[in-house]
Motif scaffolding. Sequence first.
Motif, PDB file in Angstrom:
ATOM      1  N   PHE A  11      11.101  29.068 113.139  1.00 37.19           N
ATOM      2  CA  PHE A  11      10.326  27.947 113.672  1.00 37.19           C
ATOM      3  C   PHE A  11      11.015  26.614 113.397  1.00 37.19           C
ATOM      4  N   SER A  12      11.535  26.424 112.189  1.00 38.08           N
ATOM      5  CA  SER A  12      12.143  25.133 111.852  1.00 38.08           C
ATOM      6  C   SER A  12      13.393  24.869 112.682  1.00 38.08           C
ATOM      7  N   VAL A  13      14.209  25.895 112.914  1.00 40.46           N
ATOM      8  CA  VAL A  13      15.424  25.693 113.705  1.00 40.46           C
ATOM      9  C   VAL A  13      15.070  25.397 115.161  1.00 40.46           C
ATOM     10  N   GLN A  14      14.070  26.101 115.704  1.00 43.35           N
ATOM     11  CA  GLN A  14      13.652  25.830 117.085  1.00 43.35           C
ATOM     12  C   GLN A  14      13.028  24.443 117.218  1.00 43.35           C
ATOM     13  N   ALA A  15      12.226  24.048 116.247  1.00 44.36           N
ATOM     14  CA  ALA A  15      11.618  22.710 116.285  1.00 44.36           C
ATOM     15  C   ALA A  15      12.701  21.640 116.259  1.00 44.36           C
ATOM     16  N   LEU A  16      13.705  21.831 115.431  1.00 47.69           N
ATOM     17  CA  LEU A  16      14.802  20.864 115.375  1.00 47.69           C
ATOM     18  C   LEU A  16      15.564  20.833 116.705  1.00 47.69           C
ATOM     19  N   TYR A  17      15.802  21.994 117.296  1.00 50.16           N
ATOM     20  CA  TYR A  17      16.486  22.054 118.594  1.00 50.16           C
ATOM     21  C   TYR A  17      15.738  21.215 119.623  1.00 50.16           C
ATOM     22  N   TRP A  18      14.429  21.460 119.760  1.00 48.35           N
ATOM     23  CA  TRP A  18      13.664  20.742 120.771  1.00 48.35           C
ATOM     24  C   TRP A  18      13.536  19.269 120.447  1.00 48.35           C
ATOM     25  N   ALA A  19      13.441  18.931 119.166  1.00 48.66           N
ATOM     26  CA  ALA A  19      13.354  17.513 118.799  1.00 48.66           C
ATOM     27  C   ALA A  19      14.632  16.774 119.172  1.00 48.66           C
ATOM     28  N   LEU A  20      15.759  17.461 119.097  1.00 49.04           N
ATOM     29  CA  LEU A  20      17.028  16.801 119.411  1.00 49.04           C
ATOM     30  C   LEU A  20      17.318  16.739 120.904  1.00 49.04           C
ATOM     31  N   VAL A  21      16.885  17.746 121.676  1.00 54.44           N
ATOM     32  CA  VAL A  21      17.266  17.783 123.090  1.00 54.44           C
ATOM     33  C   VAL A  21      16.171  17.332 124.050  1.00 54.44           C
ATOM     34  N   LEU A  22      14.931  17.276 123.605  1.00 56.02           N
ATOM     35  CA  LEU A  22      13.835  16.921 124.503  1.00 56.02           C
ATOM     36  C   LEU A  22      13.991  15.548 125.156  1.00 56.02           C
ATOM     37  N   PRO A  23      14.526  14.550 124.486  1.00 57.84           N
ATOM     38  CA  PRO A  23      14.667  13.247 125.155  1.00 57.84           C
ATOM     39  C   PRO A  23      15.661  13.244 126.319  1.00 57.84           C
ATOM     40  N   LEU A  24      16.588  14.186 126.355  1.00 61.49           N
ATOM     41  CA  LEU A  24      17.629  14.152 127.384  1.00 61.49           C
ATOM     42  C   LEU A  24      17.078  14.256 128.804  1.00 61.49           C
ATOM     43  N   PRO A  25      16.229  15.249 129.129  1.00 62.38           N
ATOM     44  CA  PRO A  25      15.709  15.284 130.504  1.00 62.38           C
ATOM     45  C   PRO A  25      14.817  14.095 130.828  1.00 62.38           C
ATOM     46  N   LEU A  26      14.121  13.563 129.836  1.00 63.51           N
ATOM     47  CA  LEU A  26      13.273  12.403 130.082  1.00 63.51           C
ATOM     48  C   LEU A  26      14.113  11.188 130.457  1.00 63.51           C
ATOM     49  N   LEU A  27      15.210  11.003 129.743  1.00 64.36           N
ATOM     50  CA  LEU A  27      16.093   9.883 130.051  1.00 64.36           C
ATOM     51  C   LEU A  27      16.760  10.067 131.407  1.00 64.36           C
ATOM     52  N   LEU A  28      17.164  11.289 131.720  1.00 63.23           N
ATOM     53  CA  LEU A  28      17.803  11.568 132.997  1.00 63.23           C
ATOM     54  C   LEU A  28      16.817  11.410 134.158  1.00 63.23           C
ATOM     55  N   ALA A  29      15.567  11.805 133.948  1.00 67.23           N
ATOM     56  CA  ALA A  29      14.548  11.667 135.002  1.00 67.23           C
ATOM     57  C   ALA A  29      14.306  10.198 135.323  1.00 67.23           C
ATOM     58  N   ARG A  30      14.358   9.367 134.329  1.00 66.02           N
ATOM     59  CA  ARG A  30      14.139   7.928 134.542  1.00 66.02           C
ATOM     60  C   ARG A  30      15.251   7.334 135.410  1.00 66.02           C
TER      61      ARG A  30
END
Length: 176
Positions: A11-30
Amino acid sequence: MTFPISPLIRFSVQALYWALVLPLPLLLARQGTPLAQGALLAALLLGWGLLLGSLSQQIQVDAVGMRATYPAWVPPFVRQEWQIRWAEVEHLEPRSTSQGGLVYYLVSRGGDRVLLPMRVSRFRELVALVQRHTGLEIDGLRPYVQPWMYALLVGFALLLLLWDGIIAFWIWTAPS
């Protein structure tokens, strides 16, 4: 018996993965590039799949020996499979890490070394089985990384995800 990787670690490794990469599609969508956004989302999901594959390792212990296996869906280039027979184990060799901790290797009569899995669920039970099958005195072994360290990682990952949400809200509500 089967020993999967600890759920806290998964869980901790997956949470860290998503915390680090989640902003990328949001920034690209903008920026308004839907084709690149689709490719990025596909790449992020593929990366998550590879991460899930690497975290799905299971240690199987029986009367003959111990082996690391993966589910069939995990691609061969992700797998780190190994096995060791109890009859071949000669001794346990501690090795210090660059962070100052200790890891332990099961050393065979032929000189092969297998890292004792220390990130599995029910680690003490695994150590007891290794001790029973090999006859080695290995009381007092502790996992290399303590559970509180992964709990701290989860906490920081969740804080980072909260921050990502705040930034995403700010980006989407900001004037163009």
